[in-house]
Design a protein around this motif. Sequence first.
Motif, PDB file in Angstrom:
ATOM      1  N   ALA A 197       0.838  -1.198   0.000  1.00 49.12           N
ATOM      2  CA  ALA A 197       0.000   0.000   0.000  1.00 49.12           C
ATOM      3  C   ALA A 197       0.881   1.258   0.000  1.00 49.12           C
ATOM      4  CB  ALA A 197      -0.955  -0.043   1.194  1.00 49.12           C
ATOM      5  N   TYR A 198       0.687   2.138   0.965  1.00 50.19           N
ATOM      6  CA  TYR A 198       1.429   3.407   1.024  1.00 50.19           C
ATOM      7  C   TYR A 198       2.940   3.163   1.074  1.00 50.19           C
ATOM      8  CZ  TYR A 198       2.283   8.269   2.621  1.00 50.19           C
ATOM      9  OH  TYR A 198       2.712   9.572   2.747  1.00 50.19           O
ATOM     10  N   ASN A 199       3.338   2.122   1.781  1.00 52.17           N
ATOM     11  CA  ASN A 199       4.761   1.777   1.874  1.00 52.17           C
ATOM     12  C   ASN A 199       5.393   1.598   0.501  1.00 52.17           C
ATOM     13  OD1 ASN A 199       7.263   0.380   3.153  1.00 52.17           O
ATOM     14  ND2 ASN A 199       6.404  -1.205   1.835  1.00 52.17           N
ATOM     15  N   LEU A 200       4.711   0.888  -0.378  1.00 50.57           N
ATOM     16  CA  LEU A 200       5.238   0.652  -1.728  1.00 50.57           C
ATOM     17  C   LEU A 200       5.327   1.953  -2.513  1.00 50.57           C
ATOM     18  CD1 LEU A 200       6.146  -1.434  -3.859  1.00 50.57           C
ATOM     19  CD2 LEU A 200       3.737  -1.646  -4.520  1.00 50.57           C
ATOM     20  N   ALA A 201       4.305   2.792  -2.383  1.00 48.44           N
ATOM     21  CA  ALA A 201       4.302   4.070  -3.096  1.00 48.44           C
ATOM     22  C   ALA A 201       5.428   4.980  -2.627  1.00 48.44           C
ATOM     23  CB  ALA A 201       2.958   4.765  -2.895  1.00 48.44           C
ATOM     24  N   ALA A 202       5.852   4.806  -1.362  1.00 47.20           N
ATOM     25  CA  ALA A 202       6.923   5.641  -0.808  1.00 47.20           C
ATOM     26  C   ALA A 202       8.311   5.031  -1.034  1.00 47.20           C
ATOM     27  CB  ALA A 202       6.694   5.854   0.688  1.00 47.20           C
ATOM     28  N   GLY A 203       8.374   3.951  -1.792  1.00 47.71           N
ATOM     29  CA  GLY A 203       9.667   3.350  -2.099  1.00 47.71           C
ATOM     30  C   GLY A 203      10.085   2.223  -1.191  1.00 47.71           C
ATOM     31  N   GLY A 204       9.167   1.741  -0.362  1.00 50.29           N
ATOM     32  CA  GLY A 204       9.480   0.640   0.539  1.00 50.29           C
ATOM     33  C   GLY A 204       9.401  -0.705  -0.156  1.00 50.29           C
ATOM     34  N   PRO A 205       9.918  -1.762   0.477  1.00 53.59           N
ATOM     35  CA  PRO A 205       9.937  -3.083  -0.141  1.00 53.59           C
ATOM     36  C   PRO A 205       8.608  -3.818  -0.007  1.00 53.59           C
ATOM     37  CG  PRO A 205      10.918  -3.197   2.019  1.00 53.59           C
ATOM     38  CD  PRO A 205      10.585  -1.753   1.785  1.00 53.59           C
ATOM     39  N   ILE A 206       8.384  -4.777  -0.895  1.00 52.98           N
ATOM     40  CA  ILE A 206       7.238  -5.679  -0.778  1.00 52.98           C
ATOM     41  C   ILE A 206       7.627  -6.820   0.149  1.00 52.98           C
ATOM     42  CG2 ILE A 206       5.740  -7.291  -2.000  1.00 52.98           C
ATOM     43  CD1 ILE A 206       6.026  -5.537  -4.485  1.00 52.98           C
ATOM     44  N   LEU A 207       6.803  -7.075   1.164  1.00 51.17           N
ATOM     45  CA  LEU A 207       7.043  -8.150   2.113  1.00 51.17           C
ATOM     46  C   LEU A 207       6.071  -9.292   1.839  1.00 51.17           C
ATOM     47  CD1 LEU A 207       7.239  -6.007   5.387  1.00 51.17           C
ATOM     48  CD2 LEU A 207       9.136  -6.679   3.904  1.00 51.17           C
ATOM     49  N   HIS A 208       6.564 -10.505   1.875  1.00 55.35           N
ATOM     50  CA  HIS A 208       5.660 -11.640   1.742  1.00 55.35           C
ATOM     51  C   HIS A 208       4.681 -11.622   2.914  1.00 55.35           C
ATOM     52  CE1 HIS A 208       4.206 -15.796   1.706  1.00 55.35           C
ATOM     53  NE2 HIS A 208       4.565 -15.838   0.438  1.00 55.35           N
ATOM     54  N   PRO A 209       3.389 -11.920   2.678  1.00 56.65           N
ATOM     55  CA  PRO A 209       2.396 -11.786   3.752  1.00 56.65           C
ATOM     56  C   PRO A 209       2.643 -12.666   4.966  1.00 56.65           C
ATOM     57  CG  PRO A 209       1.454 -12.847   1.800  1.00 56.65           C
ATOM     58  CD  PRO A 209       2.767 -12.285   1.393  1.00 56.65           C
TER      59      PRO A 209
END
Length: 299
Positions: A197-209
């Motif tokens: 969500a917002y994390n990805l838009a801000a340049g953060g990594p994708i975490l496996h659920p």
Amino acid sequence: MAKGLVSKNKLVLKDNCNIALVYRLETAAAVSLSKKVADHLKERGFQIFTAPEQKLIPGTKSAKTKKQMDTMDLIIVLGGDGTYLRAVRLLEGRSVPILGFNMGSLGFLTAHNADTVFDIIEKTLLGKMILSPRTMIVAKILRKGRQRAEFHALNDVVIERGGMSQLINTAIYSEKFLVSEVKADGFIVASPSGSTAYNLAAGGPILHPESKVFVVTPVAPHSLTSRPLIFPDDRELSFRLEGKTQTAHFIVDGQKMTEITADDEVILTRSHYDHWIVREQNHNYFHLLREKLKFGDRS
């Protein structure tokens, strides 16, 4: 839950279980589908409720009190991810499974298509769906050592400057050890579910659920060396604003909950309770990434 049972990550609903509906507000299609779903489930012998904060669905009971919400065995969401997160807020940390149908644009949490609603509901009632556990974040706000608020988040907790023109200076601690002091527009603390969500838009990594971690991502930091940090979710994280005149907005799953000042300490931990998402047995998280986010798409 009252009569529903979780066994080996499967939901087993007994006769006369309580099911609450949460629909996308002010959307005629969602209201109409909610009525059809309610009628279908009532014919099967279930007790159907309209969750709080929405207009009563004809033929259902109103679940207005906390005591009534305590008796729920399943929540069915008809809307988008915003509607799903509203359902999570209504649960206030209760471990009640949610079955989501997408009537919005993205549909990461509401992964099932609304066209399949009756087929998926039937699979759920027959115990043919699985329950996927998701980490929840508990946020406590202390003012001069005394707790003044507590919130539960499925996706993320955000501290941001809001309408202020200047950056906020924030100290980050892990288990009382100083991590860093960073000037930025704000900070996102995301669970694995919220990493897209917002994390990805801000340049953060994708975490496996299923990862047992949180990620802290600065928003527009005034430093080239400030980068997202991943922490084990069994550690306590805390945040303090540095500067007596500073205030910041405190946002939980996209909703502003309060304002914090330099007198406040924000403490974040993993909840003792997981959130349960109802999924099909062949659910593929990586297919979801490719479909919704065009992950790996080179065109």
